[in-house]
Design an enzyme around this catalytic site. Structure first.
Site, PDB file in Angstrom:
ATOM      1  N   ASP A   1       3.183 -33.842   8.086  1.00  0.00           N
ATOM      2  CA  ASP A   1       3.626 -32.457   7.580  1.00  0.00           C
ATOM      3  C   ASP A   1       3.021 -31.275   8.439  1.00  0.00           C
ATOM      4  O   ASP A   1       3.221 -30.284   8.231  1.00  0.00           O
ATOM      5  CB  ASP A   1       3.104 -32.273   6.275  1.00  0.00           C
ATOM      6  CG  ASP A   1       4.039 -33.136   4.877  1.00  0.00           C
ATOM      7  OD1 ASP A   1       3.469 -34.278   4.669  1.00  0.00           O
ATOM      8  OD2 ASP A   1       5.161 -32.962   5.155  1.00  0.00           O
TER       9      ASP A   1
ATOM     10  N   HIS B   1      -4.813 -38.778   5.674  1.00  0.00           N
ATOM     11  CA  HIS B   1      -3.642 -39.565   5.114  1.00  0.00           C
ATOM     12  C   HIS B   1      -4.054 -41.047   4.573  1.00  0.00           C
ATOM     13  O   HIS B   1      -5.334 -41.510   5.001  1.00  0.00           O
ATOM     14  CB  HIS B   1      -2.759 -40.215   6.221  1.00  0.00           C
ATOM     15  CG  HIS B   1      -1.333 -40.657   5.919  1.00  0.00           C
ATOM     16  ND1 HIS B   1      -1.129 -42.013   5.192  1.00  0.00           N
ATOM     17  CD2 HIS B   1      -0.214 -40.153   5.664  1.00  0.00           C
ATOM     18  CE1 HIS B   1       0.009 -42.139   5.009  1.00  0.00           C
ATOM     19  NE2 HIS B   1       0.523 -40.941   5.095  1.00  0.00           N
TER      20      HIS B   1
END
Ligand code: SDX
Length: 387
Positions: free
Chosen positions: A323, A266
């Site tokens: 996700d 991320h």
């Protein structure tokens, strides 16, 4: 351009670390794994709120009173239906197309039925927001049914947002536990500061384009596998791995080939994404209640991939993101993998609209600079003299 030129010093690939706006909507501390919507921790909202109430909080910077929630929910419920021409447009789309393309096309067309030209008009702002939040799930479900050759199922006014979406897919009122799990997933995916799709929507919003066009821009950006498309990639990766003994060789081979492990990493989080932690708890609860056999094999495999992935990647500050587990949950709810990004969009439409409203209150057209590295002063050479 000299290297000491301020614009050269300011350049950051992918605008990493570069503030693009001032905002009061959400806050992330990537070092500690903190996420707040309008100052309220995501753990609180996931445990006690609903997607519709969280949407109101994101849009209007406060939790609604009962009367305010009843009115907003009623307005959304009564705007779930889509014009028959939008259904006809969806019927014309290829049945093997990607659902995100169908969603983007239908949302862009939606604006043709509700010309929202004066974006500064509070009535336009309110009803555009209501229509987009209400109709995005209906469009997704319509494509799901029509691409299978089935008739579209009309929304039901007596079902909540998540239950109605699942009902429009199967014409069956869903198990309340599954509907609640989906509602919590929507809350977790509703907003996340200056992510790529929100930024994309804001750039469109800064031109004073209508909100349907803004959301259509954001949908296109969300589709990419590095952003909202990752959950679909994760499940396809898990299915490719197939068994626990394949996990380590698969990941080592991927990393040796300098490929990214989907669902990991991320730009902001340097610890495990707090949303992934909540999604994992949600998955465990759902499996415990739904199945006597415990977690699905895919979930058990996902936990092993996360364990080995952490071992191989944590030195780089790379951990599971939102996700990583969402796809396993969506599959348990009976959703097809290529519809995962559309569920992300159905949630993030609230965050996109909150940023749209915030942007147009104090708007300035986004028009960044560049560092030119090309030629200057080249002569035009006529075609018959070119070698
Ligand atoms: C979402 O921004 C948001 O808030 C997004 C989101 C939201 O709510 O809106 O949180 C939703 O999009 C989550 C992310 C979903 N995407 C994926 O799971 C795709 C896999 N992740 C990577 O593509 C990546 O981690 C990104 C795109 C998410 C972030 O990448 P960055 O910040 O641009 O970092 P990078 O690609 O420059 O990588 C830095 C280093 C590189 O190694 P080196 O070349 O320096 O040796 O970390 C490595 C990368 O190779 N790396 C990974 C990796 N992610 C980064 N290596 C292996 N697997 C990964 N997943």
């Amino acid at each position: 351009m000299a290297m000491n030129d301020p614009s050269v010093q300011a350049f950051s690939p992918g605008l990493a670390g570069v503030p693009a706006a001032k905002s009061k909507i959400s806050f992330v501390d990537g070092q500690t794994g903190l996420l707040e919507y309008r100052g309220i921790r995501i753990e609180e909202l996931a445990a006690h709120s609903s997607f519709m109430e969280t949407t109101y909080l994101l849009l209007y910077d406060r939790l609604p009173t009962k009367a305010e929630m009843d009115r907003f929910s009623s307005d959304v419920v009564h705007h779930r239906r889509i014009k028959y021409r939008i259904t006809d447009l969806i019927k014309c789309l290829p049945e093997h197309g990607h659902p995100m393309d169908a969603l983007q096309a239908a949302v862009a067309a939606l604006g043709m039925f509700y010309p929202a030209r004066n974006v500064l008009d509070p009535e336009v702002q309110y009803w555009s927001t209501v229509r987009l939040i209400a109709k995005v799930p209906t469009i997704i479900a319509a494509y799901y049914r029509l691409q299978r050759g089935d008739e579209q199922i009309q929304p039901r006014d007596d079902l909540d947002h998540a239950s109605n979406f699942l009902y429009m897919l199967t014409e069956t009122v869903p198990n309340p536990m599954i509907a609640k799990a989906l509602d919590t997933c929507l809350t977790l995916h509703a907003e996340h500061t200056m992510n790529a799709s929100t930024f994309s929507g804001m750039v469109t919003a800064s031109t004073l384009a209508d909100p349907y066009t803004v959301v259509s821009s954001a949908i296109g950006t969300l589709k990419g596998p590095l952003h909202g498309g990752a959950a679909q990639e994760v499940v396809e990766m898990l299915e490719a791995i197939g068994s626990r003994e394949n996990v380590r060789p698969y990941l080592e081979q991927k990393l040796a080939a300098k490929e990214k492990v989907m669902g990991f990493g991320h730009r902001i989080y340097k610890v495990k994404d707090p949303r992934a932690i909540i999604l994992q708890q949600l998955a465990r609860q759902l499996f415990a209640r739904l199945s006597r056999h415990g977690p699905s094999p895919l979930y058990a495999l996902a936990e092993e991939v996360e364990r080995v992935g952490e071992e191989l990647l944590q030195a780089k500050g790379i951990h599971a993101n939102v996700d990583f587990y969402s796809g396993v949950l969506y599959q348990t709810m009976g959703l097809d993998t290529d519809f995962f990004p559309t569920v992300f969009a159905m949630a993030r439409v609230s965050g996109w609209l909150a940023h749209w409203l915030e942007q147009i209150q104090d708007n300035r057209l986004f028009r960044p600079d560049q560092i030119y590295e090309g030629a200057h002063g080249r002569a035009y050479v006529p075609l018959n003299q070119r070698t």
